[in-house]
Design a protein around this motif. Structure first.
Motif, PDB file in Angstrom:
ATOM      1  N   PRO A  31     -13.640 -16.097  26.894  1.00 62.34           N
ATOM      2  CA  PRO A  31     -14.099 -15.076  27.844  1.00 62.34           C
ATOM      3  C   PRO A  31     -14.485 -13.753  27.182  1.00 62.34           C
ATOM      4  O   PRO A  31     -13.905 -13.362  26.157  1.00 62.34           O
ATOM      5  N   ALA A  41     -15.898  -9.576  28.263  1.00 65.67           N
ATOM      6  CA  ALA A  41     -15.843  -8.612  29.355  1.00 65.67           C
ATOM      7  C   ALA A  41     -16.412  -7.276  28.938  1.00 65.67           C
ATOM      8  O   ALA A  41     -16.604  -6.999  27.745  1.00 65.67           O
ATOM      9  N   PHE A  88     -11.528  -2.162  34.002  1.00 70.51           N
ATOM     10  CA  PHE A  88     -12.323  -3.374  33.983  1.00 70.51           C
ATOM     11  C   PHE A  88     -13.629  -3.173  34.738  1.00 70.51           C
ATOM     12  O   PHE A  88     -13.638  -2.543  35.800  1.00 70.51           O
ATOM     13  N   SER A 119     -16.560  -9.555  33.784  1.00 74.26           N
ATOM     14  CA  SER A 119     -16.197 -10.554  32.793  1.00 74.26           C
ATOM     15  C   SER A 119     -16.992 -11.825  33.014  1.00 74.26           C
ATOM     16  O   SER A 119     -17.527 -12.061  34.107  1.00 74.26           O
ATOM     17  N   ARG A 177     -16.780 -16.150  31.770  1.00 71.03           N
ATOM     18  CA  ARG A 177     -16.143 -17.232  31.036  1.00 71.03           C
ATOM     19  C   ARG A 177     -16.821 -18.539  31.417  1.00 71.03           C
ATOM     20  O   ARG A 177     -17.410 -18.645  32.491  1.00 71.03           O
ATOM     21  N   THR A 196     -18.203 -15.584  36.637  1.00 71.47           N
ATOM     22  CA  THR A 196     -18.217 -14.134  36.476  1.00 71.47           C
ATOM     23  C   THR A 196     -17.274 -13.467  37.465  1.00 71.47           C
ATOM     24  O   THR A 196     -16.967 -14.007  38.525  1.00 71.47           O
ATOM     25  N   ILE A 247      -7.949 -12.224  33.568  1.00 75.21           N
ATOM     26  CA  ILE A 247      -9.323 -11.943  33.192  1.00 75.21           C
ATOM     27  C   ILE A 247      -9.663 -10.458  33.257  1.00 75.21           C
ATOM     28  O   ILE A 247     -10.563  -9.998  32.551  1.00 75.21           O
ATOM     29  N   ARG A 248      -8.930  -9.679  34.068  1.00 75.64           N
ATOM     30  CA  ARG A 248      -9.241  -8.262  34.219  1.00 75.64           C
ATOM     31  C   ARG A 248      -8.306  -7.367  33.413  1.00 75.64           C
ATOM     32  O   ARG A 248      -8.396  -6.134  33.510  1.00 75.64           O
ATOM     33  N   TYR A 275      -7.723  -9.203  25.806  1.00 74.09           N
ATOM     34  CA  TYR A 275      -8.873  -9.263  24.909  1.00 74.09           C
ATOM     35  C   TYR A 275      -8.497  -8.805  23.508  1.00 74.09           C
ATOM     36  O   TYR A 275      -7.867  -7.763  23.327  1.00 74.09           O
TER      37      TYR A 275
END
Length: 125
Positions: free
Chosen positions: A32, A34, A46, A49, A51, A56, A106-107, A112
Motif C-alpha cells: 500500500p 498513501a 491522512f 491511500s 492498495r 482506494t 490503512i490511514r 508506513y
C-alpha cells in the motif's frame, strides 16, 4: 530519502494540481501507498491511500475532489487534486508500506515505512 515527491506549487482556489511520487533507485514494492499532509501548526493527517492497485481510500475532506492512482509502467504514484480550497494548503508527503495492511491500518501514519521529503501546496488568491 526513500521517495521523491514533486508537483506542488501555488494555485488559486478552484484550481488543480497533480502530485507525483517515485522511489529512489528502485521500483515500488506493490504494498500500500498513501499521501499525507501537514498544514502549518497542525499534525500530519491522512489524505488518500491505494492498495492492490485499485482499492482506494480518502479522507472525507478530499473525497470527490482528489484521486490517488499508480502507474506501474512509469513507477509513479499520483495524487490528482481538483477544486482546491485554501484549507488544502499543506506540505504533502507520499508514503509506502513495507507489508500488506488491513483496512483499519490503512490511514495510520505509523503503518508506513518509507516517506518522501514533502512538496508544498499553497492554495491562495
Amino acid at each position: 530519502v526513500q521517495l521523491q515527491a514533486s508537483g506542488g506549487g501555488l494555485v488559486q482556489p478552484g484550481g488543480s494540481l497533480r502530485l507525483s511520487c517515485t522511489p529512489s533507485g528502485r521500483t515500488f514494492s506493490g504494498y500500500p501507498m498513501a499521501w499525507f499532509r501537514q498544514a502549518p501548526g497542525k499534525e500530519r493527517e491522512f489524505v488518500a491511500s491505494i492498495r492492490w492497485r485499485r482499492d482506494t481510500s480518502y479522507a472525507n475532506s478530499v473525497k470527490g475532489r482528489f484521486t490517488i492512482s499508480g502507474d506501474n509502467a512509469k513507477n509513479t504514484l499520483y495524487l490528482q487534486m481538483n477544486s482546491l480550497k485554501p484549507e488544502d494548503t499543506a506540505v504533502y508527503y507520499c508514503a509506502e508500506a513495507r507489508l500488506s495492511l488491513i483496512s483499519s491500518m490503512i490511514r495510520r501514519e505509523d503503518a508506513y515505512e518509507y516517506w518522501g521529503q514533502g512538496t508544498q501546496v499553497t492554495v491562495s488568491s
